[in-house]
Enzyme design. Structure first.
Site, PDB file in Angstrom:
ATOM      1  N   CYS A 186       0.825  -1.213   0.000  1.00 29.66           N
ATOM      2  CA  CYS A 186       0.000   0.000   0.000  1.00 29.66           C
ATOM      3  C   CYS A 186       0.861   1.264   0.000  1.00 29.66           C
ATOM      4  CB  CYS A 186      -0.919  -0.030   1.216  1.00 29.66           C
ATOM      5  SG  CYS A 186      -2.062   1.348   1.254  1.00 29.66           S
ATOM      6  N   CYS A 217      -0.544   4.197   1.968  1.00 29.24           N
ATOM      7  CA  CYS A 217      -0.374   4.070   3.421  1.00 29.24           C
ATOM      8  C   CYS A 217       1.080   4.247   3.829  1.00 29.24           C
ATOM      9  CB  CYS A 217      -0.823   2.695   3.897  1.00 29.24           C
ATOM     10  SG  CYS A 217      -2.183   1.968   2.999  1.00 29.24           S
ATOM     11  N   ASP A 218       1.993   3.578   3.146  1.00 27.61           N
ATOM     12  CA  ASP A 218       3.377   3.481   3.631  1.00 27.61           C
ATOM     13  C   ASP A 218       4.385   4.324   2.853  1.00 27.61           C
ATOM     14  OD1 ASP A 218       2.401   1.670   5.440  1.00 27.61           O
ATOM     15  OD2 ASP A 218       2.917  -0.083   4.240  1.00 27.61           O
TER      16      ASP A 218
HETATM   17  C1  LIG Z   1      -0.318  -4.390   4.536  1.00 24.92           C
HETATM   18  C2  LIG Z   1      -1.480  -3.438   4.386  1.00 24.92           C
HETATM   19  C3  LIG Z   1      -1.394  -2.177   4.922  1.00 24.92           C
HETATM   20  C4  LIG Z   1      -2.478  -1.285   4.800  1.00 24.92           C
HETATM   21  N1  LIG Z   1      -2.359  -0.052   5.355  1.00 24.92           N
HETATM   22  C5  LIG Z   1      -3.379   0.826   5.252  1.00 24.92           C
HETATM   23  C6  LIG Z   1      -3.267   2.140   5.798  1.00 24.92           C
HETATM   24  O1  LIG Z   1      -2.249   2.506   6.419  1.00 24.92           O
HETATM   25  N2  LIG Z   1      -4.320   2.991   5.621  1.00 24.92           N
HETATM   26  C7  LIG Z   1      -5.441   2.628   4.920  1.00 24.92           C
HETATM   27  O2  LIG Z   1      -6.352   3.451   4.817  1.00 24.92           O
HETATM   28  N3  LIG Z   1      -5.575   1.401   4.400  1.00 24.92           N
HETATM   29  C8  LIG Z   1      -4.571   0.493   4.542  1.00 24.92           C
HETATM   30  N4  LIG Z   1      -4.689  -0.750   3.988  1.00 24.92           N
HETATM   31  C9  LIG Z   1      -5.943  -1.095   3.296  1.00 24.92           C
HETATM   32  C10 LIG Z   1      -7.079  -1.430   4.319  1.00 24.92           C
HETATM   33  O3  LIG Z   1      -6.622  -2.424   5.215  1.00 24.92           O
HETATM   34  C11 LIG Z   1      -8.319  -1.905   3.586  1.00 24.92           C
HETATM   35  O4  LIG Z   1      -8.689  -0.943   2.618  1.00 24.92           O
HETATM   36  C12 LIG Z   1      -9.501  -2.101   4.551  1.00 24.92           C
HETATM   37  O5  LIG Z   1      -9.171  -3.037   5.539  1.00 24.92           O
HETATM   38  C13 LIG Z   1     -10.743  -2.591   3.799  1.00 24.92           C
HETATM   39  O6  LIG Z   1     -11.777  -2.774   4.723  1.00 24.92           O
HETATM   40  P1  LIG Z   1     -13.016  -3.747   4.432  1.00 24.92           P
HETATM   41  O7  LIG Z   1     -13.837  -3.675   5.658  1.00 24.92           O
HETATM   42  O8  LIG Z   1     -13.620  -3.427   3.131  1.00 24.92           O
HETATM   43  O9  LIG Z   1     -12.387  -5.197   4.263  1.00 24.92           O
HETATM   44  P2  LIG Z   1     -11.458  -6.069   5.216  1.00 24.92           P
HETATM   45  O10 LIG Z   1     -10.729  -5.253   6.182  1.00 24.92           O
HETATM   46  O11 LIG Z   1     -10.684  -6.940   4.303  1.00 24.92           O
HETATM   47  O12 LIG Z   1     -12.495  -6.973   6.030  1.00 24.92           O
HETATM   48  C14 LIG Z   1     -13.217  -7.996   5.398  1.00 24.92           C
HETATM   49  C15 LIG Z   1     -13.946  -8.795   6.472  1.00 24.92           C
HETATM   50  O13 LIG Z   1     -14.829  -9.711   5.848  1.00 24.92           O
HETATM   51  C16 LIG Z   1     -14.691 -10.983   6.484  1.00 24.92           C
HETATM   52  N5  LIG Z   1     -15.230 -12.023   5.627  1.00 24.92           N
HETATM   53  C17 LIG Z   1     -14.985 -12.279   4.305  1.00 24.92           C
HETATM   54  N6  LIG Z   1     -15.739 -13.320   3.897  1.00 24.92           N
HETATM   55  C18 LIG Z   1     -16.481 -13.717   4.962  1.00 24.92           C
HETATM   56  C19 LIG Z   1     -17.450 -14.739   5.180  1.00 24.92           C
HETATM   57  N7  LIG Z   1     -17.840 -15.562   4.192  1.00 24.92           N
HETATM   58  N8  LIG Z   1     -17.984 -14.862   6.402  1.00 24.92           N
HETATM   59  C20 LIG Z   1     -17.623 -14.039   7.430  1.00 24.92           C
HETATM   60  N9  LIG Z   1     -16.719 -13.060   7.289  1.00 24.92           N
HETATM   61  C21 LIG Z   1     -16.158 -12.903   6.073  1.00 24.92           C
HETATM   62  C22 LIG Z   1     -13.221 -11.050   6.802  1.00 24.92           C
HETATM   63  O14 LIG Z   1     -12.896 -12.082   7.733  1.00 24.92           O
HETATM   64  C23 LIG Z   1     -13.026  -9.639   7.368  1.00 24.92           C
HETATM   65  O15 LIG Z   1     -13.470  -9.569   8.691  1.00 24.92           O
HETATM   66  C24 LIG Z   1      -3.647  -1.674   4.099  1.00 24.92           C
HETATM   67  C25 LIG Z   1      -3.723  -2.954   3.545  1.00 24.92           C
HETATM   68  C26 LIG Z   1      -2.665  -3.839   3.682  1.00 24.92           C
HETATM   69  C27 LIG Z   1      -2.758  -5.212   3.086  1.00 24.92           C
END
Ligand SMILES: Cc1cc2nc3c(=O)[nH]c(=O)nc-3n(C[C@H](O)[C@H](O)[C@H](O)COP(=O)(O)OP(=O)(O)OC[C@H]3O[C@@H](n4cnc5c(N)ncnc54)[C@H](O)[C@@H]3O)c2cc1C
Length: 302
Positions: free
Chosen positions: A128, A131-132
């Site tokens: 990312c 982010c970093d």
């Molecule tokens: C290494 C890294 C660093 C990052 N740093 C940053 C940062 O500094 N700032 C920033 O803004 N963003 C950052 N991001 C991006 C950020 O983490 C994501 O954009 C954010 O987490 C997305 O949120 P979400 O809720 O859409 O999905 P997610 O956080 O991916 O959550 C998805 C959820 O759905 C659940 N799920 C999926 N399928 C099922 C199922 N069938 N049954 C039950 N549960 C299920 C998963 O278990 C999880 O709980 C980073 C990403 C990475 C990989």
């Protein structure tokens, strides 16, 4: 019977629950991995109002906030969802009934799956740039991937870093010509084709990248930009397929409804927010989807 079941316990799911609960809906959150992808974000520096916070700490706070309001959070995987007018959410042999659903399933960054990658995430290897990237001010960095996202990442990194090396595994860059031209005009960016990484090497922190052709390049950071993989654990509601784009992301309206009435989607799994996959956009989509679910449930009850 719940008013709303949120599938996913990342920033989108937790924020959806926060808003839905404050709209007085009866909400259940079911998430397999509590905190979601954010748990992997080492230090988050772009969550407004908080200069610096560990990703998992931020997610624990979001969870505390909704649990304090009385939202139930279940750490389980949703196996499938049935129903048309109301929905039956199947979780490990149990069935939860609900009037509406928000799918906040997330997406994962595509990994290279090479030696040293997993060990050095957060220690020089990142997925990312937004982010970093600022952590690499005046340093030498690499971007792995020569498609649009890779070159966009390189342009952004050139704002901070001294030297940005882009490595594309195939013989040609896959990005739009305008992006390639912009990168060529930027004297901090060096474009390299036919360079497939074999391993990341570093003791405590990334030191160099070894390529399949035997070349080695010393860098302080490496950003892997080879695409995202949306979570496809829920493809259908009953017999109705959820419409996804060619990349597998759930297609949504501006109000974040899907093609299935009563089912909404939020966060990284959707085509919304210009596909800017960040905590702040996931949270915002969670709030919008909650408002849509609230309106939908209200109209049904009327
Ligand atoms: C290494 C890294 C660093 C990052 N740093 C940053 C940062 O500094 N700032 C920033 O803004 N963003 C950052 N991001 C991006 C950020 O983490 C994501 O954009 C954010 O987490 C997305 O949120 P979400 O809720 O859409 O999905 P997610 O956080 O991916 O959550 C998805 C959820 O759905 C659940 N799920 C999926 N399928 C099922 C199922 N069938 N049954 C039950 N549960 C299920 C998963 O278990 C999880 O709980 C980073 C990403 C990475 C990989």
């Amino acid at each position: 019977m719940y008013d709303l079941i949120v599938v996913g316990a990342g920033p989108a799911g937790y924020t959806a629950a926060l808003y839905a609960k404050r709209y007085d809906l009866d909400v259940l959150v079911v998430g397999e991995d509590l905190g979601g992808l954010c748990n992997e974000a080492y230090i988050v520096e772009n969550w407004p109002g908080t200069k610096e916070i560990e990703g998992n700490e931020l997610m624990d706070r979001m969870k505390d906030q909704i649990e304090d309001l009385g939202v139930e959070v279940l750490q389980k995987r949703v196996d499938r969802i049935e129903g048309e007018d109301t929905f039956s959410v199947h979780v490990n042999g149990k069935i939860f009934e609900t009037a509406s659903v928000i799918l906040a399933l997330g997406a994962d960054k595509r990994r290279l799956n090479i030696e040293g990658e997993k060990e050095l995430v957060g220690k020089g290897v990142s997925y990312c740039v937004t982010c970093d990237g600022p952590l690499y001010r005046n340093k030498d960095v690499a971007v792995i991937g020569g498609a649009d996202s890779g070159l966009k990442a390189a342009m952004l990194l050139a704002e901070y870093s001294d030297n940005v090396h882009v490595f594309e595994a195939t013989d040609e860059l896959k990005a739009e010509k305008i992006m390639i031209d912009r990168c060529r005009e930027n004297n901090k960016i060096k474009l390299n084709c036919g360079m497939a990484p074999e391993k990341f090497v570093g003791d405590k922190f990334l030191e160099r990248i070894v390529f399949q052709n035997g070349d080695e390049v010393e860098v302080d950071g490496a950003f892997i930009e080879i695409g995202s993989v949306p979570n496809e654990s829920i493809k259908k509601i009953g017999n109705r397929k959820i419409t996804r784009d060619e990349g597998g992301f759930i297609e949504v309206s501006p109000g974040l409804s899907t093609n299935v009435e009563g089912v909404f989607a939020a966060g990284d799994v959707t085509t919304a927010s210009n596909k800017m996959r960040q905590i702040v956009t996931a949270a915002a989509e969670g709030a919008i989807a909650a408002y849509s679910a609230y309106s939908y449930v209200g109209e049904k009850d009327a």
